[in-house]
Motif scaffolding. Structure first.
Motif, mmCIF file in Angstrom:
data_model
loop_
_atom_site.group_PDB
_atom_site.id
_atom_site.type_symbol
_atom_site.label_atom_id
_atom_site.label_comp_id
_atom_site.label_asym_id
_atom_site.label_seq_id
_atom_site.Cartn_x
_atom_site.Cartn_y
_atom_site.Cartn_z
ATOM 1 N N GLY A 34 0.832 -1.204 0.000
ATOM 2 C CA GLY A 34 0.000 0.000 0.000
ATOM 3 C C GLY A 34 0.864 1.250 0.000
ATOM 4 O O GLY A 34 0.488 2.284 -0.569
ATOM 5 N N ALA A 35 2.057 1.150 0.633
ATOM 6 C CA ALA A 35 2.958 2.307 0.684
ATOM 7 C C ALA A 35 3.389 2.707 -0.724
ATOM 8 O O ALA A 35 3.595 3.891 -0.992
ATOM 9 N N LEU A 36 3.511 1.755 -1.635
ATOM 10 C CA LEU A 36 3.914 2.086 -3.009
ATOM 11 C C LEU A 36 2.829 2.923 -3.688
ATOM 12 O O LEU A 36 3.127 3.905 -4.377
ATOM 13 N N THR A 94 -3.562 11.148 1.662
ATOM 14 C CA THR A 94 -2.706 10.267 0.864
ATOM 15 C C THR A 94 -3.400 8.928 0.602
ATOM 16 O O THR A 94 -3.266 8.354 -0.484
ATOM 17 N N ALA A 95 -4.152 8.441 1.589
ATOM 18 C CA ALA A 95 -4.870 7.173 1.406
ATOM 19 C C ALA A 95 -5.868 7.283 0.252
ATOM 20 O O ALA A 95 -5.999 6.363 -0.569
ATOM 21 N N ALA A 96 -6.554 8.427 0.182
ATOM 22 C CA ALA A 96 -7.540 8.627 -0.886
ATOM 23 C C ALA A 96 -6.851 8.697 -2.249
ATOM 24 O O ALA A 96 -7.327 8.117 -3.233
ATOM 25 N N VAL A 101 -5.120 6.156 -7.593
ATOM 26 C CA VAL A 101 -4.127 5.709 -8.578
ATOM 27 C C VAL A 101 -4.149 4.190 -8.724
ATOM 28 O O VAL A 101 -3.802 3.651 -9.779
ATOM 29 N N ALA A 102 -4.591 3.491 -7.667
ATOM 30 C CA ALA A 102 -4.579 2.019 -7.681
ATOM 31 C C ALA A 102 -5.633 1.425 -8.617
ATOM 32 O O ALA A 102 -5.641 0.218 -8.851
ATOM 33 N N THR A 103 -6.526 2.271 -9.159
ATOM 34 C CA THR A 103 -7.554 1.729 -10.056
ATOM 35 C C THR A 103 -7.004 1.467 -11.462
ATOM 36 O O THR A 103 -7.610 0.740 -12.240
ATOM 37 N N GLY A 128 -1.165 -6.290 1.404
ATOM 38 C CA GLY A 128 -1.822 -5.403 0.443
ATOM 39 C C GLY A 128 -3.234 -5.865 0.109
ATOM 40 O O GLY A 128 -3.993 -6.294 0.995
ATOM 41 N N ARG A 129 -3.587 -5.720 -1.159
ATOM 42 C CA ARG A 129 -4.932 -6.094 -1.600
ATOM 43 C C ARG A 129 -4.899 -7.275 -2.579
ATOM 44 O O ARG A 129 -5.885 -7.979 -2.741
ATOM 45 N N ASP A 130 -3.755 -7.432 -3.279
ATOM 46 C CA ASP A 130 -3.682 -8.466 -4.332
ATOM 47 C C ASP A 130 -2.397 -9.271 -4.229
ATOM 48 O O ASP A 130 -1.890 -9.758 -5.218
ATOM 49 N N MET A 131 -1.875 -9.400 -3.004
ATOM 50 C CA MET A 131 -0.618 -10.142 -2.827
ATOM 51 C C MET A 131 -0.816 -11.617 -3.182
ATOM 52 O O MET A 131 -0.023 -12.201 -3.912
ATOM 53 N N SER A 178 -16.097 3.907 1.569
ATOM 54 C CA SER A 178 -16.045 4.251 0.144
ATOM 55 C C SER A 178 -14.743 3.762 -0.496
ATOM 56 O O SER A 178 -14.719 3.361 -1.654
ATOM 57 N N ARG A 179 -13.630 3.726 0.287
ATOM 58 C CA ARG A 179 -12.385 3.148 -0.268
ATOM 59 C C ARG A 179 -12.522 1.644 -0.471
ATOM 60 O O ARG A 179 -12.079 1.099 -1.470
ATOM 61 N N ASP A 180 -13.182 0.974 0.479
ATOM 62 C CA ASP A 180 -13.438 -0.476 0.346
ATOM 63 C C ASP A 180 -14.190 -0.738 -0.947
ATOM 64 O O ASP A 180 -13.848 -1.633 -1.706
ATOM 65 N N ARG A 182 -14.379 1.109 -3.627
ATOM 66 C CA ARG A 182 -13.563 1.337 -4.824
ATOM 67 C C ARG A 182 -12.551 0.196 -5.008
ATOM 68 O O ARG A 182 -12.355 -0.306 -6.098
ATOM 69 N N ASP A 183 -11.904 -0.238 -3.898
ATOM 70 C CA ASP A 183 -10.889 -1.299 -3.994
ATOM 71 C C ASP A 183 -11.507 -2.634 -4.411
ATOM 72 O O ASP A 183 -10.868 -3.439 -5.085
ATOM 73 N N MET A 184 -12.762 -2.874 -3.990
ATOM 74 C CA MET A 184 -13.383 -4.172 -4.269
ATOM 75 C C MET A 184 -14.072 -4.213 -5.620
ATOM 76 O O MET A 184 -14.262 -5.288 -6.183
HETATM 77 O O1 DC Z 1 -3.037 -0.625 2.620
HETATM 78 P P1 DC Z 1 -3.157 0.874 2.378
HETATM 79 O O2 DC Z 1 -4.288 1.514 3.123
HETATM 80 O O3 DC Z 1 -1.866 1.575 2.628
HETATM 81 O O4 DC Z 1 -3.474 1.021 0.804
HETATM 82 C C1 DC Z 1 -3.736 2.272 0.212
HETATM 83 C C2 DC Z 1 -4.531 2.086 -1.069
HETATM 84 O O5 DC Z 1 -3.704 1.442 -2.043
HETATM 85 C C3 DC Z 1 -5.784 1.240 -0.938
HETATM 86 O O6 DC Z 1 -6.942 2.017 -0.976
HETATM 87 C C4 DC Z 1 -5.779 0.326 -2.126
HETATM 88 C C5 DC Z 1 -4.432 0.460 -2.743
HETATM 89 N N1 DC Z 1 -3.674 -0.811 -2.745
HETATM 90 C C6 DC Z 1 -3.881 -1.660 -3.800
HETATM 91 O O7 DC Z 1 -4.712 -1.394 -4.664
HETATM 92 N N2 DC Z 1 -3.158 -2.806 -3.901
HETATM 93 C C7 DC Z 1 -2.266 -3.123 -2.957
HETATM 94 N N3 DC Z 1 -1.559 -4.254 -3.078
HETATM 95 C C8 DC Z 1 -2.067 -2.280 -1.846
HETATM 96 C C9 DC Z 1 -2.806 -1.113 -1.754
#
Ligand code: DC
Length: 224
Positions: A34-36, A94-96, A101-103, A128-131, A178-180, A182-184
């Motif tokens: 997520g930091a990236l 920064t989270a938003a 950008v992650a989309t 992360g989200r897709d490890m 709302s971030r959930d 978008r991420d899902m």
């Molecule tokens: O884990 P985090 O809150 O630092 O992540 C920030 C955002 O980055 C989160 O909204 C989704 C995105 N993210 C992602 O799409 N894929 C990842 N492997 C990690 C984070």
């Protein structure tokens, strides 16, 4: 072979706290993916690059100058162009940006190799989200952490207060929701549990309890 433990889940599920403690206990490297995404959002704003655009942002994702340091006291610090941005990285703003950008599939592709380069002996804990689904699909242990939305918002609230940021709990719950969403729901690597992931609801568990549970599974799988 590098041993990889993939930890995925929505924000506030405990991935960061669990992942970094697990890596420390096992003597493994640690990737906070997520930091990236957060760094990319931050550097884009600094260089006035449109976070909704793609071409320049993708080049930035490939080339941005970043660093991760583990201090002697075990504290993790994140550097951007040589500057310590650890605190700025954890803000809601920064989270938003990161979630936005992650989309993009081009950006995810550009960050893929950078993430895989963290896999070094003896092992890596990657959160992360897709490890488990995309970045390390062959990981021998995949964990999917969840927790109720109320508990996740409460944890985020505590982290933000510790970071000197005051946001109302109710507003935060909405932002996390709302971030959930978008991420899902994004097309590129949406947040989803890998079919072979061990799912753990951490709502009622301490970080230590979750780490112990994951370590016990790691022992059973011969990872430690
Ligand atoms: O884990 P985090 O809150 O630092 O992540 C920030 C955002 O980055 C989160 O909204 C989704 C995105 N993210 C992602 O799409 N894929 C990842 N492997 C990690 C984070």
């Amino acid at each position: 072979m590098v041993k990889i433990i993939a930890i995925d889940g929505p924000s506030g599920a405990g991935k960061g706290a669990v992942g970094s403690m697990l890596a420390k206990n096992l003597g493994f490297h640690y990737l906070d993916s997520g930091a990236l995404y957060r760094l990319l959002g931050l550097v884009a704003v600094r260089h006035k690059i449109d976070t909704g655009g793609n071409h320049n942002l993708t080049r930035l994702a490939e080339n941005m100058d970043i660093g991760f340091e583990v201090r002697a006291d075990g504290d993790n610090r994140v550097l951007l162009e040589g500057e310590d941005v650890t605190r700025e990285l954890r803000t809601e703003k920064t989270a938003a940006l990161a979630s936005q950008v992650a989309t993009s599939s081009q950006i995810r592709e550009a960050l893929l190799l950078r993430q895989r380069r963290f896999a070094k002996a003896p092992g890596l804990v990657a959160d992360g989200r897709d490890m488990g689904t995309v970045v390390f699909p062959d990981a021998p242990l995949k964990v999917y952490l969840t927790a109720s939305i109320e508990e996740r918002a409460r944890r985020r609230h505590k982290q933000l207060l510790e970071n000197g940021e005051s946001v109302s709990l109710r507003a935060l719950e909405e932002q996390v929701r709302s971030r959930d969403e978008r991420d899902m729901s994004r097309e590129a690597s949406p947040l989803v549990a890998a079919a072979d992931a061990v799912e753990l609801d951490t709502s009622e568990l301490s970080v230590h309890e979750v780490v112990d549970t994951v370590q016990n599974i790691a022992i059973l799988r011969g990872l430690m």
